[in-house]
Design a protein around this motif. Structure first.
Motif, PDB file in Angstrom:
ATOM      1  N   UNK A  96      11.006  39.968  58.092  1.00 25.16           N
ATOM      2  CA  UNK A  96       9.895  39.156  58.604  1.00 25.16           C
ATOM      3  C   UNK A  96      10.129  37.672  58.330  1.00 25.16           C
ATOM      4  N   UNK A  97      10.650  37.382  57.136  1.00 23.10           N
ATOM      5  CA  UNK A  97      10.912  35.973  56.802  1.00 23.10           C
ATOM      6  C   UNK A  97      12.009  35.415  57.718  1.00 23.10           C
ATOM      7  N   UNK A  98      13.021  36.223  57.996  1.00 23.62           N
ATOM      8  CA  UNK A  98      14.079  35.779  58.912  1.00 23.62           C
ATOM      9  C   UNK A  98      13.525  35.506  60.300  1.00 23.62           C
ATOM     10  N   UNK A  99      12.587  36.366  60.716  1.00 22.00           N
ATOM     11  CA  UNK A  99      11.969  36.173  62.034  1.00 22.00           C
ATOM     12  C   UNK A  99      11.170  34.875  62.058  1.00 22.00           C
ATOM     13  N   UNK A 100      10.382  34.627  61.008  1.00 20.94           N
ATOM     14  CA  UNK A 100       9.596  33.378  60.957  1.00 20.94           C
ATOM     15  C   UNK A 100      10.518  32.157  60.995  1.00 20.94           C
ATOM     16  N   UNK A 101      11.617  32.217  60.237  1.00 16.53           N
ATOM     17  CA  UNK A 101      12.558  31.090  60.198  1.00 16.53           C
ATOM     18  C   UNK A 101      13.206  30.884  61.565  1.00 16.53           C
TER      19      UNK A 101
END
Length: 450
Positions: A189-194
């Protein structure tokens, strides 16, 4: 052997729930559109399952009985003879159905439960549209916008994917799976947000470059802009090709192209007119795509005239017309003059039916044009209407060009319509019709060379 597997047609079934607030006409129009979307993806829809309910089933979208009916159909439990007795068409083989297409956006848990119960892949309407956009996006801006929408769609579904993956998907990234590290799902999820943040910055940079290019284009002397807007598959690309004489992609598929195409009106006129074809509208466009693709409609804001193309043969065209007007209002294009063009009149029926339809449309929409983009005489009338729109504010004046500056003669013919030309010993006089600012600019330029 591998080639045969790739060429084997993909087969799908459509499933949909009709809520009390949805009319039969609206429901059938939505189903027809989903089948067309499936066709664009290369699927052959072999059957459609529908159900009337007061609300969607919380666990798996469809009711228990309907899910069982689809499961039996997909697994071909009854065999061909058994299905013939029920009056339904059976699959060609037990593994003949590749996917179930759901005519709504469903939650990750609903998709997972439906997939597990029926033992077949499930794609909801949003996923179908996203996949089409992903395949058809060509420009960097369109590809970035599609990726943002796909990532936004995937983010809430990571939890369900982790459940399917078992304990491995929920393992934390601390030493030995212990500690306060992130789980695989949280990390994804963090990779997607970034990635979304990175793409948004790229789009801002690309938007700035496009604004510069548009400004340069609009600054060119004697150029006016027209934008085609309307639902996908209304015939915009066919009309674009007819008006400009260009080889624009024309396909009987939804969203055959997503990128804005700009061509010059042909035959060329004074002022010279640029025609742009914008991305098409669609019923129930996913919210993520509404936000992402409004930027592709910015071309409409640059236009001095909008050509709102409507499929006259579509029974649900009135709702499509309303939605298009609403979106144009949302992007600030409500005050731009527009011509309503009811296209595909040749698809309505025989000559008598076409005449009756045309009379009804012109009675309800007095300023509209009813035509077929495949009829040259009707395209010529639209061409005349476009040119007349841009010529209504033209002025007539006389310009003098000395013999010493005859190299500028071409600029007069390029940017103005020359009504009369005469000459004396000092130079040539041109009686012209053109835009006030263009005529003024030419006069100032010629005075400098005298």
């Amino acid at each position: 052997m591998q080639k045969e597997t790739q060429e084997k047609p993909k087969r799908a079934v459509v499933a949909a729930v009709q809520l009390p607030s949805v009319t039969d006409m609206e429901f059938e129009a939505s189903l027809t559109e989903l089948r067309e979307l499936a066709k664009t993806l290369g699927f052959e829809v072999v059957h459609t399952f529908t159900q009337k309910r007061s609300s969607f089933d919380f666990t798996a979208y469809l009711g228990t009985g309907k899910r069982e009916e689809i499961r039996q159909f997909v697994s071909n439990e009854f065999g061909s003879a058994g299905w013939q007795e029920t009056g339904q068409t059976a699959p060609l083989d037990a593994d003949g159905i590749d996917v179930i297409l759901v005519d709504h956006e469903i939650s990750p848990s609903q998709a997972r439960n439906l997939e597990k119960e029926i033992a077949c892949a499930v794609m909801d309407r949003t996923m179908v549209i996203l996949e089409i956009f992903h395949r058809n996006a060509r420009s960097p801006a369109a590809r970035a916008q599609v990726e943002i929408a796909r990532l936004g769609y995937m983010a809430p579904r990571l939890r369900e994917m982790a459940r399917l993956a078992g304990p491995q998907g929920r393992q934390r990234s601390g030493v030995g799976g212990r500690g306060a590290g992130e789980s695989h799902t949280e990390l994804d999820r963090r990779k997607i947000r970034d990635r979304i943040a990175e793409l948004q910055l790229e789009i801002v940079a690309m938007d700035a470059e496009r604004q510069i290019q548009r400004a340069r284009r609009l600054e060119r002397r004697g150029i006016a802009c027209v934008a085609l807007v309307g639902y996908t598959n209304a015939g915009k690309s066919t009309l674009m090709r007819a008006l400009t004489g260009s080889e624009v992609l024309v396909a009987n598929k939804l969203f055959a192209t997503l990128d804005t195409t700009v061509r010059t009106l042909h035959p060329e006129s004074v002022p010279r007119v640029l025609v742009s074809d914008t991305v098409g509208f669609i019923k129930n466009l996913p919210h993520g795509l509404v936000a992402s693709f409004k930027s592709t409609l910015d071309e409409a804001l640059d236009a001095a005239l909008l050509l709102h193309v409507i499929d006259a043969s579509d029974p649900g065209f009135e709702r499509q017309l309303e939605v298009t007007d609403e979106v144009l209002n949302e992007i600030g294009a409500q005050d731009i003059p527009r011509i309503r063009i009811f296209n595909k009149i040749d698809h309505v029926g025989d000559a008598a039916a076409q005449t009756e339809c045309e009379v009804a449309l012109k009675t309800k929409y007095p300023a509209c044009m009813v035509m077929s983009a495949r009829r040259p005489d009707e395209v010529a009338k639209l061409h005349q209407a476009i040119v007349a729109f841009f010529q209504k504010d033209l002025i007539e004046d006389e310009l003098f060009l000395p013999w010493s500056a005859q190299q500028l003669r071409g600029e007069i013919y390029t940017s103005c319509k020359v009504l009369e030309e005469r000459a004396d010993g000092e130079g040539a006089f041109f009686r012209v019709r053109g835009e006030p600012n263009v005529v003024k600019s030419l006069r100032e330029q010629f005075e400098q060379v005298r």
